[in-house]
Design an enzyme around this catalytic site. Structure first.
Site, PDB file in Angstrom:
ATOM      1  CD  GLU A 134      -2.953  -0.715   0.031  1.00 23.66           C
ATOM      2  OE1 GLU A 134      -2.823   0.329  -0.631  1.00 23.66           O
ATOM      3  OE2 GLU A 134      -3.617  -1.785  -0.423  1.00 23.66           O
TER       4      GLU A 134
ATOM      5  CB  CYS B  54     -14.291   3.050 -13.339  1.00 22.36           C
ATOM      6  SG  CYS B  54     -15.396   4.442 -13.376  1.00 22.36           S
TER       7      CYS B  54
ATOM      8  CB  CYS C   9     -19.131   2.700 -19.825  1.00 26.84           C
ATOM      9  SG  CYS C   9     -18.643   4.095 -18.775  1.00 26.84           S
TER      10      CYS C   9
ATOM     11  CB  CYS D  92     -18.548  -1.122 -16.268  1.00 30.13           C
ATOM     12  SG  CYS D  92     -18.882  -0.858 -14.360  1.00 30.13           S
TER      13      CYS D  92
ATOM     14  CB  CYS E 107     -22.956   3.363 -13.276  1.00 30.39           C
ATOM     15  SG  CYS E 107     -21.868   5.030 -13.395  1.00 30.39           S
TER      16      CYS E 107
HETATM   17 FE1  SF4 Z   1     -17.694   3.891 -14.379  1.00 26.07          FE
HETATM   18 FE2  SF4 Z   1     -20.052   3.912 -14.446  1.00 26.07          FE
HETATM   19 FE3  SF4 Z   1     -18.750   3.569 -16.637  1.00 26.07          FE
HETATM   20 FE4  SF4 Z   1     -18.774   1.665 -14.745  1.00 26.07          FE
HETATM   21  S1  SF4 Z   1     -20.435   2.350 -15.948  1.00 26.07           S
HETATM   22  S2  SF4 Z   1     -17.056   2.385 -15.801  1.00 26.07           S
HETATM   23  S3  SF4 Z   1     -18.822   2.832 -12.848  1.00 26.07           S
HETATM   24  S4  SF4 Z   1     -18.746   5.405 -15.368  1.00 26.07           S
END
Ligand code: SF4
Length: 507
Positions: free
Chosen positions: A92, A248, A255, A258, A264
């Protein structure tokens, strides 16, 4: 449209940005003081079913897609809690402000050399600096070692077992690092907020206020603590950070890939805009919900009225930060002092920096901060004066050979090194009462605790030497050949220090 463009971008693998604890003054606090007003619902995770689904989706994705990293392997396989916490702690600290790809090699070497807290506590600062050299933000290594010493000497070698105690008892361990160690090593259900988590949460909940402000940081910590999976807190926190580092990402988030896009709000907004655009095309316009307006006047988490949602940015409307402070501009004269060692190898003189301040305890070529606006001739003179005072020998300013300028950006300083070189005769000795100094070969230089900036300086000198040698010629001088700067040196060529002593200082 902008989102489609954004989704086409490549992966970025950012290092972690630890977030400082929020200050006491909160923008969203109740006017009478006491408990802050709860944030407007659109900025919250308040539906238990949705939170459960988000956790499941994120963890399933993490199990499938997580990167294979040495600290993860150690955290998953090490049965001893103290060793496990130490392994996570080192990773970390190294990952703060540094890319994962850079950290891996440093981490492996570090854990090989100091596999336990006890081993690290016995190391010298010089050894720590040597291994840390090139990783940047050098005070991190120093503080890590100081804290290890404290655990061994004051806590009987036992790491504190909660995030609260880790933060309270260990120097250099802030809220983020404490949360990461406690959740990953001990399974404490506590959230973490670093730069990646800020980005993900701000997008998930359309938080457009300044993400570095105490009010927003407080809310994000609340959100992270509420969201963290109770049965797999370490994995959940790593999954959130992994999502920010690989999907992200800041400029071109993926997206469509994602795992939490259905949760989101920023993504929903973009989707709705796309639907609206296609309906408009067919003459059936429908209103687009106003994301800036969450229904609460003067919402402290919405984008400011002066900077509303920009459709061309898509989800990258979030997060937003106040303009960054410009780095301080500094200039430093530095001199590569070199000689031929007893076996004919080129050697460089390096000097140790003070034990506190920027680059504390690291080694460098003799250097001197320059006043702004100093002319080249004057720079040479002040550097010659500095070398003269340092070595106790006369140094002629005109004999310093100009190499060029090397720029290095520290976190808060835009540093320009004005580089010169000076060749010395081999029998030069320095007063040990002055700053610690030593002669090193090129190989020793690279394994010493020197900063990346100094490596750039040496590279500039070597490049110049290579150009002087011409194509096909080696840059190394053969043993026994005449040193540059003998008394027959022509004007403009570099003189040895001994030659300086002989050289007339006036025409
Ligand atoms: Fe980020 Fe939302 Fe796109 Fe997922 S959907 S990559 S959380 S902006």
């Amino acid at each position: 449209m902008s989102q489609l463009r954004a989704a086409a971008g490549g992966l970025r693998r950012g290092g972690r940005r630890a977030v400082p604890p929020a200050g006491r003054k909160r923008k969203g606090a109740s006017p009478r003081g006491g408990t802050p007003a709860p944030p407007p619902a659109p900025h919250l995770f308040s539906d238990p079913a949705e939170m459960g689904a988000l956790r499941r989706n994120l963890l399933a994705w993490y199990d499938r897609c997580k990167r294979d990293l040495p600290w993860r392997t150690l955290a998953a396989t090490e049965p001893d809690a103290d060793r496990r916490a130490y392994a996570v702690w080192v990773s970390e600290i190294m990952l703060q402000q540094t890319q994962v790809a850079t950290v891996i090699d440093y981490y492996n070497r570090w854990m090989q050399r100091w596999p336990t807290l006890q081993a690290l506590a016995q190391a010298s600062l010089e050894e720590v600096n040597e291994l840390w050299a090139g990783l940047g933000y050098y005070s991190r290594g120093k503080r890590l070692q100081e804290a290890a010493k404290k655990v061994v000497s004051e806590l009987a070698g036992r790491m504190p077992r909660t995030a609260e105690d880790l933060q309270k008892l260990l120097p250099g361990v802030g809220r983020y690092t404490a949360g990461a160690i406690a959740s990953i090593s001990y399974g404490q259900a506590t959230g973490v907020v670093d730069g990646n988590v800020i980005r993900v949460l701000c997008r998930l909940r359309c938080i457009g206020a300044d993400s570095s402000s105490p009010a927003v940081i407080d809310r994000l910590w609340d959100m992270a603590n509420a969201l963290v999976d109770r049965s797999r807190p370490g994995d959940f926190n790593q999954a959130l950070m992994e999502l920010g580092a690989t999907v992200c990402v800041p400029k071109a988030p993926l997206c469509r890939e994602c795992p939490v896009k259905q949760h989101c709000q920023a993504w929903r907004r973009v989707e709705k805009e796309l639907v609206f655009a296609s309906q408009k095309l067919f003459g059936k316009p429908t209103p687009v919900p106003d994301v800036e307006d969450c229904g609460v006047g003067d919402c402290p988490l919405c984008p400011p009225a002066t900077e509303p949602w920009d459709s061309s940015l898509g989800v990258t409307n979030f997060p937003r930060k106040a303009a960054k402070k410009q780095p301080r501009v500094e200039r430093t004269a530095t001199c590569v002092l070199e000689r031929r060692g007893c076996h004919g190898a080129l050697e460089y003189l390096i000097v140790q920096r003070p034990s506190s301040g920027l680059l504390a305890g690291l080694w460098e070529f003799p250097s001197l901060p320059l006043a702004q606006g100093l002319q080249e001739e004057k720079q040479r003179e002040v550097l010659a004066d500095h070398l003269r005072a340092w070595m106790g020998w006369p140094v002629v300013a005109g004999g310093l050979r100009f190499i060029g300028e090397v720029v290095h950006i520290f976190s808060h300083i835009h540093q320009t090194y004005v580089v010169y070189s000076l060749h010395l005769d081999g029998d030069v000795t320095l007063d040990p009462a002055l700053s610690p100094s030593r002669w090193v070969t090129e190989e020793e230089f690279h394994t010493s605790a020197v900063s990346t900036a100094m490596k750039k300086v040496l590279k500039a000198r070597e490049k110049q030497r290579g150009e002087e040698s011409g194509p096909g010629k080696g840059s190394k001088r053969k043993k026994g050949t005449k040193l540059q700067g003998a008394s027959t040196a022509r004007p403009g060529t570099q003189l040895s220090l001994r030659a300086f002593l002989r050289a007339p200082t006036s025409p």
